[in-house]
Design a protein around this motif. Structure first.
Motif, short mmCIF file in Angstrom:
data_model
loop_
_atom_site.label_atom_id
_atom_site.label_comp_id
_atom_site.label_asym_id
_atom_site.label_seq_id
_atom_site.Cartn_x
_atom_site.Cartn_y
_atom_site.Cartn_z
N LYS A 526 0.83 -1.20 0.00
CA LYS A 526 0.00 0.00 0.00
C LYS A 526 0.86 1.24 0.00
N ARG A 527 0.45 2.24 -0.79
CA ARG A 527 1.08 3.55 -0.80
C ARG A 527 -0.01 4.60 -0.61
N ASP A 528 0.22 5.53 0.34
CA ASP A 528 -0.79 6.53 0.70
C ASP A 528 -0.41 7.90 0.14
N MET A 529 -1.44 8.64 -0.29
CA MET A 529 -1.23 9.95 -0.90
C MET A 529 -2.27 10.94 -0.39
N TYR A 530 -1.81 12.17 -0.11
CA TYR A 530 -2.76 13.26 0.10
C TYR A 530 -3.40 13.59 -1.25
N THR A 531 -4.68 13.91 -1.23
CA THR A 531 -5.36 14.33 -2.47
C THR A 531 -6.28 15.50 -2.17
N MET A 532 -6.40 16.40 -3.13
CA MET A 532 -7.29 17.53 -3.01
C MET A 532 -7.75 17.95 -4.40
N SER A 533 -9.03 18.25 -4.54
CA SER A 533 -9.55 18.64 -5.84
C SER A 533 -10.90 19.33 -5.66
N LEU A 534 -11.24 20.17 -6.64
CA LEU A 534 -12.59 20.71 -6.71
C LEU A 534 -13.44 19.75 -7.52
N VAL A 535 -14.56 19.34 -6.95
CA VAL A 535 -15.41 18.34 -7.59
C VAL A 535 -16.82 18.91 -7.78
N ASN A 536 -17.39 18.65 -8.94
CA ASN A 536 -18.75 19.10 -9.24
C ASN A 536 -19.73 18.07 -8.69
N LEU A 537 -20.39 18.41 -7.58
CA LEU A 537 -21.39 17.54 -6.97
C LEU A 537 -22.78 17.78 -7.52
#
Length: 791
Positions: A526-537
């Motif tokens: 397993k490799r872990d990553m921070y993620t951030m994004s603008l998502v259209n809900l």
């Protein structure tokens, strides 16, 4: 040989030695020294050559031909702060076309911790080309004399050292993007001459990055005079991400910046046809008397719910709206117009709306990056997702106990009765192979052959279609080797759990479409990553609540395009479990009022302590990052992947679990009466002289050191609410801000003034009257608002 011959040879040798000695004696002292020096030099050279031959060749070597020339600058005109820092790199190719990588090596020991992350950017340089690129590096690598290099085929063609001036976290960094070369200097004259903590820097359009995290150290960005074609789509997306993450954007509507393509959806108002001459009696005079010279403004058209801060008749001069954690302001006039050079209102306007006091000191409990909180909690939350759970130890024990029973006494007894005990030589390994094959088939069915990407995080909806999504994504490998993960329109970075991550090198390219490459990944790891994004809900999770007699009543609607699971309404007296809501579905709720409001423990939010959602609630208790829950709020869970992530060269199986924080607003009764009860809105610290110790289960604030703090209540009142009364509880020792007179008034004296003067854009601001002692428990104030809303 005869004795005489031997004697003759000895005499000849003696004569030659005598001649040599005579010659040596005839040499001057200088000649003898030169000979000795040359001899020693030859011996040392031979020894050094031998030692170097024993040393293994490094992974790269410096090429002294200098085919590629490199210059680098950190931050903004050399000044920087924040979790991530942009590095502007200028490369000049003096030779043939070449491919290579600009990188800041991360495998360097810093403060007894090693980061295996190497920020890098692959690029091609045609013959004679000159290119300027922006590399995003974490703050831990933004150190004096940190090397940056251009590498091609294992050779370092160019290398230099990073330089820059790191600002304090409490300093304010303001960037001015303008075609006017004097704009930044004029703003600095207004707001920074008397305050050394404010730094105003000019920013060229070409310097704007295409990654929102590269702007993390910027507090305010001013788009002064721009043409719509000058800002790229990637730069616009970066600005949008930065604002939603907490940045403040000021747009000069008169200078053409309001027409920048892609920003229209964020602006509270856009320029329309026509102009207005600002008069001395306009609302701008509230911050200071306007100069005699004419001030021209454009006609602004409000295109979404917004707060109008200044008007002149029906003409809007200044408008503001919130965007997730940040805000956007648009002016109809040019705030840096030379006509306004003598206007004292510029400083007052900035202090009130753009830089209200100092930033809170950085929270020491926030983990690696303050935007993501404590990494160990996030990683633990991903590990609790069902697909990632390993078989229970108890279950495995039963399986192997059964296996031992079958191949032991049971098989021995059966074969003994049949008189075929010799068959055990074949049956025992056959049963073992069947067991192993069954476990493998079950695992393959459960996991599949695709690389798994498990997404987990937090979504804050604010009433818009788009929402900021932050969290952790985990990759589960299928085969050993190299894996490259790409996130479209987002940010990705490897999780380094306080220096305890694996030491394998990871290469990261942070841009509009971020990429991360893991090397030497073992099978099924397993490799872990921070993620951030603008998502259209496609909408928002919203609710309304009000007091009706001895009950809390209201409704919740799922305005998103996703099914919302485990919807939970929070009120001061407890929680209401709504259940699941389909897109567009609405449900009503009610809860009886208890005699005494209770402090909600995490278990009382209704989530299973073993669930991953529970771990995000712990983020609030441990760090205060992610969740900012009010006394009246609404939560839900999306069981789908929201991020557009892929793995190069591999099929991908995606799973997701996201905790959604919706918007809860105060509702009116049948007569239009509005009542915001005590405890409905929780205060948020916006300024502190020292870090605030996070303890969100406690009804108190505590500072690490002696000092003051300023807090805000964001009430989410209806736009046309008329406030008749405002009350305070636990407010001894606190002052409240009067938005009209711009002065602080003790809360006990607030009743002598109009209640609406203490509320602006639904915000009520309080400040400690005297400094609190380090560790002193300061009771959190509460507010109550009564009023009405016209239909």
């Amino acid at each position: 040989m005869s004795d005489g011959a031997e004697t003759g040879m000895v005499m000849v040798a003696r004569v030659k030695r005598s001649e040599v000695g005579t010659v040596y004696e005839r040499m001057s002292e200088t000649e003898r020294s030169d000979r000795m020096r040359r001899t020693c030099t030859l011996l040392l050279s031979a020894l050094l050559t031998f030692v170097l031959a024993l040393i293994p060749s490094p992974g790269w070597a410096l090429d002294t031909t200098e085919q590629v020339r490199m210059e680098a600058e950190m931050g903004w005109k050399g000044e920087y702060k924040g979790d991530f820092v942009p590095v502007r790199v200028k490369l000049t190719n003096r030779g043939e076309a070449i491919k290579g990588t600009v990188e800041v090596p991360g495998n360097v020991r810093r403060d007894d911790a090693r980061t295996g992350v190497t920020p890098s950017l692959e690029m091609e340089l045609p013959p004679g080309a000159e290119k300027v690129v922006t590399l995003v590096i974490p703050s831990k690598l933004a150190l004096p004399d940190q090397p940056i290099r251009f590498v091609s085929d294992g050779r370092v063609l160019s290398s230099t050292k990073l330089k820059g001036n790191r600002l304090w976290q409490n300093d304010r960094l303001i960037g001015v993007v303008s075609e006017d070369p004097h704009a930044a200097a004029r703003l600095a004259k207004h707001i920074a001459e008397q305050n050394s903590m404010i730094h105003v820097v000019p920013v060229d359009v070409a310097e704007l990055p295409d990654s929102g995290l590269a702007l993390s150290g910027m507090d305010v960005l001013v788009l002064h005079r721009l043409q719509r074609e000058t800002v790229s789509a990637g730069q616009v997306e970066a600005i949008r991400q930065w604002v939603c993450s907490g940045g403040t954007l000021l747009v000069n509507g008169r200078g053409g910046s309001g027409a920048v393509r892609g920003l229209e959806s964020m602006l509270p108002a856009v320029p329309a046809a026509g102009t207005v001459t600002v008069k001395a009696d306009s609302d701008l005079a509230r911050w200071g008397a306007l100069p005699a010279g004419p001030v021209t403004a454009v006609d602004l058209r409000v295109n979404r719910p917004a707060t109008i801060l200044a008007k002149q008749g029906d003409a809007v001069l200044l408008a503001k709206r919130s965007c997730s954690h940040g805000q956007v302001l648009v002016t109809a006039f040019d705030p840096l117009d030379p006509v306004l050079d003598g206007w004292k209102g510029t400083e007052a306007l900035w202090q009130e709306e753009l830089i209200p006091g100092e930033q809170p000191a950085k929270d020491p409990y926030n983990g690696e990056f303050s935007l993501f909180g404590a990494p160990w909690l996030l990683v633990d939350a991903v590990n609790r997702m069902i697909d990632l759970k390993l078989p229970a130890v108890k279950g495995l024990a039963w399986i192997f106990a059964g296996y031992a029973l079958v191949v032991g006494p049971l098989m021995f007894w059966l074969l003994g009765r049949a008189g075929k005990r010799e068959w055990s030589w074949g049956l025992v390994p056959a049963v073992g192979l069947l067991l192993a094959g069954g476990l493998y088939i079950y695992g393959t069915h459960l996991r599949g052959a695709a690389v798994a990407l498990y997404q987990f995080g937090y979504v804050e909806t604010t009433g818009d279609k788009e929402a900021l999504v932050r969290g952790v994504t985990s990759l589960i490998s299928q085969e050993p080797g190299e894996y490259e993960v790409a996130l479209k329109n987002g940010f990705v970075w490897p999780v380094d759990q306080m220096g305890n991550a694996d030491m394998s090198v990871k290469r990261v390219s942070a841009g509009r479409d971020s990429k991360i490459r893991f090397f030497q990944v073992p099978k099924w790891s397993k490799r872990d990553m921070y993620t951030m994004s603008l998502v259209n809900l496609k909408g928002s999770l919203e609710g309304t609540v009000r007091l009706k007699g001895n009950e809390w009543v209201g409704e919740v609607v799922n305005g998103t395009g996703y099914r919302m699971h485990e919807v939970t309404v929070i009120v001061p007296e407890g929680v209401v479990k709504i259940g699941d809501l389909s897109p567009g579905e609405k449900k009503e709720f009610r809860l009886s009022i208890h005699e005494k409001p209770m402090m909600l423990g995490m278990e009382q939010y209704g989530f299973d302590p073993e669930s991953p959602e529970f771990q995000l609630l712990m983020q609030r208790e441990v760090t205060g990052s992610f969740l900012k829950l009010d006394g009246a709020d609404v939560l839900g869970v999306i069981h789908e992947p929201l991020l557009d992530a892929s793995v190069k060269g591999y099929p991908v199986k995606r799973s997701g679990r996201f905790l959604v924080n919706g918007v809860m607003r105060a509702a009116t009764d049948e007569t239009g009466r509005l009542h915001l009860a005590f405890g409905t809105v929780e205060p948020e610290v916006i300024q502190a002289d020292s870090p605030v110790i996070p303890d969100f289960m406690s009804p108190t604030f505590r500072l690490e050191r002696d000092g003051k703090m300023t807090i805000e209540f964001r009430t989410n009142l209806p736009e046309n609410a008329q406030i008749r009364k405002i009350g305070f509880r636990h407010s001894d020792g606190w002052d409240v801000y009067d938005w009209n007179t711009r002065e602080w008034v003790h809360t006990e004296q607030a009743g002598r003034r109009q209640a609406e003067t203490f509320v602006r854009d639904g915000i009520i601001r309080l400040r400690l009257k005297k400094p609190a002692a380090a560790g002193e428990e300061v009771v959190r104030p509460q507010v109550e608002i009564e009023g009405s809303v016209k239909p």
